[in-house]
Design a protein around this motif. Structure first.
Motif, PDB file in Angstrom:
ATOM      1  N   THR A 288       0.828  -1.205   0.000  1.00 59.57           N
ATOM      2  CA  THR A 288       0.000   0.000   0.000  1.00 59.57           C
ATOM      3  C   THR A 288       0.861   1.252   0.000  1.00 59.57           C
ATOM      4  O   THR A 288       0.571   2.218  -0.712  1.00 59.57           O
TER       5      THR A 288
ATOM      6  N   SER B 261       0.735   8.192  -4.811  1.00 56.72           N
ATOM      7  CA  SER B 261      -0.246   8.977  -4.037  1.00 56.72           C
ATOM      8  C   SER B 261      -1.402   9.368  -4.928  1.00 56.72           C
ATOM      9  O   SER B 261      -1.225   9.556  -6.120  1.00 56.72           O
ATOM     10  N   PRO B 262      -2.596   9.525  -4.419  1.00 58.03           N
ATOM     11  CA  PRO B 262      -2.974   9.270  -3.034  1.00 58.03           C
ATOM     12  C   PRO B 262      -3.275   7.790  -2.824  1.00 58.03           C
ATOM     13  O   PRO B 262      -3.827   7.130  -3.683  1.00 58.03           O
ATOM     14  N   HIS B 263      -2.879   7.304  -1.699  1.00 54.20           N
ATOM     15  CA  HIS B 263      -3.186   5.929  -1.305  1.00 54.20           C
ATOM     16  C   HIS B 263      -3.696   5.953   0.127  1.00 54.20           C
ATOM     17  O   HIS B 263      -3.569   6.939   0.831  1.00 54.20           O
TER      18      HIS B 263
ATOM     19  N   ASP C 250      -4.068   4.650   4.180  1.00 53.67           N
ATOM     20  CA  ASP C 250      -3.104   4.532   5.271  1.00 53.67           C
ATOM     21  C   ASP C 250      -2.486   3.128   5.219  1.00 53.67           C
ATOM     22  O   ASP C 250      -3.187   2.133   5.411  1.00 53.67           O
TER      23      ASP C 250
END
Length: 114
Positions: free
Chosen positions: A43, A48-50, A52
């Motif tokens: 992950t 980005s965006p990824h 948490d």
């Protein structure tokens, strides 16, 4: 007479059974720590965006395992390393045979250049 011999062996047989269960539990916790580390590293390596990454690692394993996930070392431009730590519970209360297990995983960052 045979029942007395069986009664004498019963504590030993119970101890062997508990030892087998404890070893299986330790192996299961180690496997779950590896799964959490791989998921967190995967992950974190996404562009980005990824989400948490630590939460993704916790979501990938059984709820009672509760891994602690960290990202040790300096940020590398090409890869992400995640480490998951899982405490191994004891089948005999008050007797801790195994310490926590640690597993690490490194995933390459995706190349997003056109």
């Amino acid at each position: 007479m045979a029942s007395l011999e069986y009664l004498g062996m019963l504590p030993f047989l119970l101890l062997v059974a508990l030892a087998g269960i404890q070893l299986g539990l330790a192996a299961y916790c180690a496997e779950q720590a590896g799964t959490a580390a791989r998921t967190a590293a995967r992950t974190a390596s996404e562009p980005s965006p990824h989400g948490d990454p630590a939460q993704a690692g916790r979501n990938a394993v059984s709820g009672w395992v509760d891994p602690r996930i960290s990202f040790p070392g300096a940020a590398d431009a090409n890869a992400v390393t995640a480490t998951a730590t899982v405490d191994v519970p004891s089948v005999i209360p008050g007797l801790s045979i195994f310490g926590p297990v640690h597993r690490s995983a490194t995933m390459p960052k995706e190349d997003t250049t056109p």
